[in-house]
Design a protein around this motif. Structure first.
Motif, mmCIF file in Angstrom:
data_model
loop_
_atom_site.group_PDB
_atom_site.id
_atom_site.type_symbol
_atom_site.label_atom_id
_atom_site.label_comp_id
_atom_site.label_asym_id
_atom_site.label_seq_id
_atom_site.Cartn_x
_atom_site.Cartn_y
_atom_site.Cartn_z
ATOM 1 N N ASN A 96 0.854 -1.233 -0.160
ATOM 2 C CA ASN A 96 0.084 0.176 -0.101
ATOM 3 C C ASN A 96 0.902 1.340 -0.043
ATOM 4 O O ASN A 96 0.374 2.481 -0.683
ATOM 5 C CB ASN A 96 -0.994 -0.059 1.146
ATOM 6 N N GLY A 97 1.974 1.284 0.744
ATOM 7 C CA GLY A 97 2.810 2.273 0.754
ATOM 8 C C GLY A 97 3.241 2.487 -0.460
ATOM 9 O O GLY A 97 3.500 3.688 -0.870
ATOM 10 N N PHE A 98 3.713 1.646 -1.513
ATOM 11 C CA PHE A 98 4.137 1.599 -2.632
ATOM 12 C C PHE A 98 2.882 1.983 -3.677
ATOM 13 O O PHE A 98 3.290 3.229 -4.330
ATOM 14 C CB PHE A 98 4.653 0.323 -3.257
ATOM 15 N N ASN A 99 1.903 1.677 -3.676
ATOM 16 C CA ASN A 99 0.854 2.357 -4.330
ATOM 17 C C ASN A 99 0.441 3.567 -4.168
ATOM 18 O O ASN A 99 -0.015 4.519 -5.066
ATOM 19 C CB ASN A 99 -0.333 1.237 -4.276
ATOM 20 N N ARG A 100 0.203 3.867 -2.910
ATOM 21 C CA ARG A 100 0.076 5.453 -2.495
ATOM 22 C C ARG A 100 0.852 6.486 -3.009
ATOM 23 O O ARG A 100 0.684 7.400 -3.540
ATOM 24 C CB ARG A 100 -0.250 5.512 -0.954
ATOM 25 N N ALA A 101 2.294 5.762 -3.014
ATOM 26 C CA ALA A 101 3.546 6.813 -3.209
ATOM 27 C C ALA A 101 3.227 7.075 -4.866
ATOM 28 O O ALA A 101 3.322 7.969 -5.338
ATOM 29 C CB ALA A 101 4.758 6.364 -2.971
ATOM 30 N N GLU A 125 5.466 0.933 10.450
ATOM 31 C CA GLU A 125 6.093 2.267 9.829
ATOM 32 C C GLU A 125 7.244 1.836 8.673
ATOM 33 O O GLU A 125 7.164 1.878 7.418
ATOM 34 C CB GLU A 125 6.323 3.485 10.620
ATOM 35 N N PRO A 126 8.275 0.965 9.282
ATOM 36 C CA PRO A 126 9.499 0.495 8.525
ATOM 37 C C PRO A 126 9.013 -0.023 7.218
ATOM 38 O O PRO A 126 9.687 0.008 6.059
ATOM 39 C CB PRO A 126 10.264 -0.279 9.239
ATOM 40 N N GLU A 127 8.159 -1.076 7.311
ATOM 41 C CA GLU A 127 7.508 -1.931 6.212
ATOM 42 C C GLU A 127 6.784 -0.835 5.223
ATOM 43 O O GLU A 127 6.949 -1.017 4.000
ATOM 44 C CB GLU A 127 6.657 -2.970 6.705
ATOM 45 N N PHE A 128 5.978 -0.025 5.731
ATOM 46 C CA PHE A 128 5.400 0.903 4.969
ATOM 47 C C PHE A 128 6.209 1.689 4.343
ATOM 48 O O PHE A 128 5.935 1.986 3.008
ATOM 49 C CB PHE A 128 4.110 1.681 5.779
ATOM 50 N N LEU A 129 7.117 2.287 4.763
ATOM 51 C CA LEU A 129 8.154 3.198 4.040
ATOM 52 C C LEU A 129 9.084 2.781 3.097
ATOM 53 O O LEU A 129 9.416 3.271 2.082
ATOM 54 C CB LEU A 129 8.942 3.961 5.298
ATOM 55 N N ASP A 130 9.098 1.216 3.321
ATOM 56 C CA ASP A 130 10.141 0.449 2.413
ATOM 57 C C ASP A 130 9.384 0.619 0.945
ATOM 58 O O ASP A 130 9.730 1.055 -0.205
ATOM 59 C CB ASP A 130 10.085 -0.848 2.655
ATOM 60 N N GLY A 186 7.890 3.399 -4.325
ATOM 61 C CA GLY A 186 6.926 4.166 -5.174
ATOM 62 C C GLY A 186 7.143 5.730 -5.321
ATOM 63 O O GLY A 186 7.082 6.142 -6.495
ATOM 64 N N ARG A 187 7.783 6.335 -4.425
ATOM 65 C CA ARG A 187 8.151 7.689 -4.469
ATOM 66 C C ARG A 187 9.329 7.981 -5.634
ATOM 67 O O ARG A 187 9.013 8.903 -6.416
ATOM 68 C CB ARG A 187 8.503 8.001 -2.997
ATOM 69 N N GLU A 221 11.136 0.807 -12.644
ATOM 70 C CA GLU A 221 10.070 -0.251 -12.783
ATOM 71 C C GLU A 221 10.669 -1.429 -12.649
ATOM 72 O O GLU A 221 9.848 -2.387 -12.116
ATOM 73 C CB GLU A 221 9.348 0.341 -13.991
ATOM 74 N N GLU A 222 11.687 -1.896 -13.378
ATOM 75 C CA GLU A 222 12.126 -3.448 -13.354
ATOM 76 C C GLU A 222 12.526 -3.552 -11.831
ATOM 77 O O GLU A 222 12.328 -4.513 -11.574
ATOM 78 C CB GLU A 222 13.426 -3.344 -14.347
ATOM 79 N N ARG A 223 13.402 -2.553 -11.276
ATOM 80 C CA ARG A 223 13.718 -3.072 -9.658
ATOM 81 C C ARG A 223 12.652 -3.311 -8.902
ATOM 82 O O ARG A 223 12.836 -4.203 -8.076
ATOM 83 C CB ARG A 223 14.475 -2.045 -9.314
ATOM 84 N N TYR A 224 11.558 -2.562 -8.993
ATOM 85 C CA TYR A 224 10.551 -2.652 -8.110
ATOM 86 C C TYR A 224 9.086 -3.318 -8.813
ATOM 87 O O TYR A 224 8.088 -3.201 -8.242
ATOM 88 C CB TYR A 224 10.212 -1.355 -7.569
ATOM 89 N N SER A 225 9.614 -4.329 -9.781
ATOM 90 C CA SER A 225 8.564 -4.956 -10.486
ATOM 91 C C SER A 225 7.895 -5.824 -9.523
ATOM 92 O O SER A 225 6.423 -6.162 -9.956
ATOM 93 C CB SER A 225 9.023 -5.822 -11.524
ATOM 94 N N TYR A 226 8.336 -6.334 -8.566
ATOM 95 C CA TYR A 226 7.658 -7.517 -7.659
ATOM 96 C C TYR A 226 6.506 -6.787 -6.791
ATOM 97 O O TYR A 226 5.763 -7.345 -6.255
ATOM 98 C CB TYR A 226 8.711 -7.723 -6.547
#
Length: 206
Positions: free
Chosen positions: A83-88, A103-108, A113-114, A200-205
């Motif tokens: 969700n942190g990724f999608n929100r960013a 928070e640490p997991e969310f911020l990762d 995403g940011r 996008e490739e790095r965070y494709s997961y």
């Protein structure tokens, strides 16, 4: 940092306005569910102040404990890495509402995403400037045709020709600046698009 967080929360409360709930919603309110929805949507628990203001005119007082319990539960779904990724990606500005355990997991996810959001915004800005420049170049070309026609028209007085000649020189100079800038923009766009592909490739997961 704490002061900044407090200011952000206060701003969110002010922005949410006083009409967060209607009369019927106040009267039939399930404060646990309202708290849950606020938490799940990333609102701080201080949003209850706006609910209290909205319902006070209808003689309804929020159940703070039920609201807080619901809000805490809602945060469990909000404060996830995905969700942190999608929100960013959508431009969400994190306001520090996730508890320390989440928070640490969310911020990762949020940071990943940011990074993508920032590069996409950069690309959008560059493309917008490029389109604007191209539109101005087209307008200059149209004006140049008119000016050159007037310059060589047999009935144009000599003093007017000198004015038109200067105007043509200025237009051509401006066109040259825009063309040079667009060449620079093409290079920057290629670089930004390459960075975006890597991210996008790095965070494709996600």
């Amino acid at each position: 940092m704490k002061k900044l967080g407090a200011l952000l929360l206060a701003s969110l409360v002010l922005l949410s306005g006083c009409a967060t709930l209607s009369k019927d919603e106040c009267i039939t309110a399930d404060w646990y569910s309202i708290g849950y929805e606020d938490g799940a949507n990333g609102y701080p628990s201080t949003r209850i102040a706006s609910h209290r203001e909205a319902c006070a005119k209808h003689g309804v007082t929020p159940d703070l404990r039920a609201y807080q319990d619901g809000h805490d539960e809602g945060l469990l779904g909000f404060c996830t890495e995905r969700n942190g990724f999608n929100r960013a990606l959508g431009g969400y500005q994190y306001n520090g509402i996730c508890p320390p355990s989440l928070e640490p997991e969310f911020l990762d996810g949020y940071e990943a995403g940011r990074q993508i959001y920032t590069v996409r915004s950069e690309i959008s800005s560059l493309e917008s400037e490029q389109r604007s420049n191209e539109s101005e170049i087209d307008r200059i070309d149209e004006v140049l045709i008119e000016k050159e026609a007037a310059l060589f028209a047999t009935g144009t007085p000599e003093d007017q020709r000198r004015v038109i000649y200067e105007e043509i020189a200025q237009l051509k100079e401006r066109k040259g600046e825009l063309t040079q800038r667009n060449q620079e923009l093409i290079r920057k766009l290629a670089e930004a698009q390459a960075r975006l592909r890597v991210l996008e490739e790095r965070y494709s997961y996600y």
